[in-house]
Design an enzyme around this catalytic site. Structure first.
Site, PDB file in Angstrom:
ATOM      1  N   ASP A   1      -4.001   4.978  -6.588  1.00 41.29           N
ATOM      2  CA  ASP A   1      -4.059   4.684  -4.965  1.00 41.29           C
ATOM      3  C   ASP A   1      -5.643   4.068  -4.838  1.00 41.29           C
ATOM      4  O   ASP A   1      -6.257   3.885  -5.781  1.00 41.29           O
ATOM      5  CB  ASP A   1      -4.156   6.133  -4.142  1.00 41.29           C
ATOM      6  CG  ASP A   1      -3.710   5.873  -2.898  1.00 41.29           C
ATOM      7  OD1 ASP A   1      -3.265   4.908  -2.366  1.00 41.29           O
ATOM      8  OD2 ASP A   1      -3.494   6.965  -2.276  1.00 41.29           O
ATOM      9  N   ASP A   2      -5.534   3.512  -3.654  1.00 36.61           N
ATOM     10  CA  ASP A   2      -6.895   2.508  -3.248  1.00 36.61           C
ATOM     11  C   ASP A   2      -7.876   3.703  -3.023  1.00 36.61           C
ATOM     12  O   ASP A   2      -9.143   3.241  -3.563  1.00 36.61           O
ATOM     13  CB  ASP A   2      -6.570   1.618  -2.089  1.00 36.61           C
ATOM     14  CG  ASP A   2      -5.943   2.425  -0.831  1.00 36.61           C
ATOM     15  OD1 ASP A   2      -5.571   3.416  -1.035  1.00 36.61           O
ATOM     16  OD2 ASP A   2      -5.906   1.608   0.221  1.00 36.61           O
TER      17      ASP A   2
ATOM     18  N   ASP B   1      -9.404  10.253   0.673  1.00 39.97           N
ATOM     19  CA  ASP B   1     -10.459  10.463   1.742  1.00 39.97           C
ATOM     20  C   ASP B   1     -10.419  11.848   1.890  1.00 39.97           C
ATOM     21  O   ASP B   1     -11.364  12.798   1.574  1.00 39.97           O
ATOM     22  CB  ASP B   1      -9.909   9.923   3.106  1.00 39.97           C
ATOM     23  CG  ASP B   1     -10.573   9.877   4.174  1.00 39.97           C
ATOM     24  OD1 ASP B   1     -11.171  10.868   4.383  1.00 39.97           O
ATOM     25  OD2 ASP B   1     -10.743   8.885   4.974  1.00 39.97           O
TER      26      ASP B   1
HETATM   27  O1  LIG Z   1      -7.013  11.405   1.319  1.00 37.38           O
HETATM   28  P1  LIG Z   1      -6.264  10.922   2.466  1.00 37.38           P
HETATM   29  O2  LIG Z   1      -6.984  11.591   3.515  1.00 37.38           O
HETATM   30  O3  LIG Z   1      -5.159  11.617   2.552  1.00 37.38           O
HETATM   31  O4  LIG Z   1      -6.267   9.505   2.805  1.00 37.38           O
HETATM   32  C1  LIG Z   1      -6.039   8.520   1.805  1.00 37.38           C
HETATM   33  C2  LIG Z   1      -4.951   7.736   2.030  1.00 37.38           C
HETATM   34  O5  LIG Z   1      -5.059   7.164   3.158  1.00 37.38           O
HETATM   35  C3  LIG Z   1      -4.563   5.965   2.979  1.00 37.38           C
HETATM   36  O6  LIG Z   1      -2.970   5.653   3.076  1.00 37.38           O
HETATM   37  P2  LIG Z   1      -2.320   5.501   4.448  1.00 37.38           P
HETATM   38  O7  LIG Z   1      -1.618   6.818   4.681  1.00 37.38           O
HETATM   39  O8  LIG Z   1      -3.193   5.074   5.468  1.00 37.38           O
HETATM   40  O9  LIG Z   1      -1.193   4.577   4.237  1.00 37.38           O
HETATM   41  P3  LIG Z   1      -1.082   3.105   3.403  1.00 37.38           P
HETATM   42  O10 LIG Z   1      -1.454   3.341   2.159  1.00 37.38           O
HETATM   43  O11 LIG Z   1       0.184   2.779   3.699  1.00 37.38           O
HETATM   44  O12 LIG Z   1      -2.001   2.225   4.369  1.00 37.38           O
HETATM   45  C4  LIG Z   1      -4.904   5.425   1.551  1.00 37.38           C
HETATM   46  O13 LIG Z   1      -4.319   4.356   1.177  1.00 37.38           O
HETATM   47  C5  LIG Z   1      -4.776   6.820   1.037  1.00 37.38           C
HETATM   48  O14 LIG Z   1      -3.346   6.647   0.488  1.00 37.38           O
HETATM   49  O1  HPA Z   2     -11.645   4.908   4.869  1.00 37.67           O
HETATM   50  C1  HPA Z   2     -10.354   4.572   4.999  1.00 37.67           C
HETATM   51  N1  HPA Z   2     -10.182   3.174   5.082  1.00 37.67           N
HETATM   52  C2  HPA Z   2      -9.058   2.690   5.029  1.00 37.67           C
HETATM   53  N2  HPA Z   2      -7.821   3.636   4.990  1.00 37.67           N
HETATM   54  C3  HPA Z   2      -8.085   4.737   5.218  1.00 37.67           C
HETATM   55  N3  HPA Z   2      -7.307   5.842   5.132  1.00 37.67           N
HETATM   56  C4  HPA Z   2      -7.947   6.884   4.959  1.00 37.67           C
HETATM   57  N4  HPA Z   2      -9.153   6.788   5.021  1.00 37.67           N
HETATM   58  C5  HPA Z   2      -9.424   5.264   5.073  1.00 37.67           C
HETATM   59 MG   LIG Z   3      -2.288   4.964   1.173  1.00 36.72          MG
END
Ligand SMILES: O=P(O)(O)OC[C@H]1O[C@H](OP(=O)(O)OP(=O)(O)O)[C@H](O)[C@@H]1O
Ligand code: HPA
Ligand SMILES: [Mg+2]
Length: 164
Positions: free
Chosen positions: A98-99, A102
């Protein structure tokens, strides 16, 4: 919840370097991964870089959504699960990408599907750190990471004028 106080903007170049650093770290584990499971959508970009560096060509997605309105996290919705053959033996030969982590909710949710997989992300905040096995850069919980695919060029106020 409003946007966290601090901003951590990441350029494409920096993201590429950090994702490559993650690939180096994973290569150093001397573990053979048969497949990458990338957590969409944010995991797609580092997964592409890591699959290239580690020569892993079997790529699966797990599609979850929880941040429905930018900064506010809601219920986790599983849009697409993982192929059953990759979940065999708890996913012990699977690398999950994952990127960022959080609050750690996303990683914890996916870990229920792949309890023996190796979880890696590029960035981590303190609450998420215990939910992943490998990451590159930690930022504080009150920091929002701005990824290059979410950004455009805009005017920046000078710091002396109170820019955050
Ligand atoms: O640790 P957490 O609080 O769960 O947050 C982390 C997740 O939040 C973001 O994804 P998001 O659900 O926003 O979706 P996306 O990847 O489609 O942007 C990010 O890419 C992680 O997958
Ligand atoms: O810090 C953040 N940046 C972008 N996307 C996210 N989703 C959860 N935390 C973050
Ligand atoms: Mg995500």
């Amino acid at each position: 919840m409003s946007l966290p106080d601090k901003a951590f903007p990441v350029s494409w170049d920096q993201f590429h370097r950090d994702a490559r650093a993650l690939a180096w770290r994973l290569a150093g584990l001397n573990q053979t991964f048969k497949a990458i499971v990338c957590i969409t959508r944010g995991g797609l970009v580092p997964a592409a870089i890591i699959s290239r560096e580690l020569n892993i060509r079997l790529i699966e997605t797990v599609c979850v959504a929880s941040y429905h309105d930018y900064v506010n996290q809601g219920d986790m919705v599983l849009l697409k699960g993982i192929a059953p053959e990759l979940m065999e033996n708890g996913g012990e030969t699977v690398l999950v990408i994952d990127d960022l982590t959080d609050t750690g909710k996303t990683a914890a949710q996916v870990r229920t599907m792949l309890p023996k997989a190796h979880f890696a992300c590029v960035y981590a905040k303190p609450k998420g750190v215990p939910t992943v096995d490998t990451f590159i850069t930690e930022v504080s919980q009150d920091t929002w990471i701005y990824f290059p695919w979410d950004m455009g060029f805009t005017y920046q106020e000078p710091i002396a004028k109170g820019a955050g």
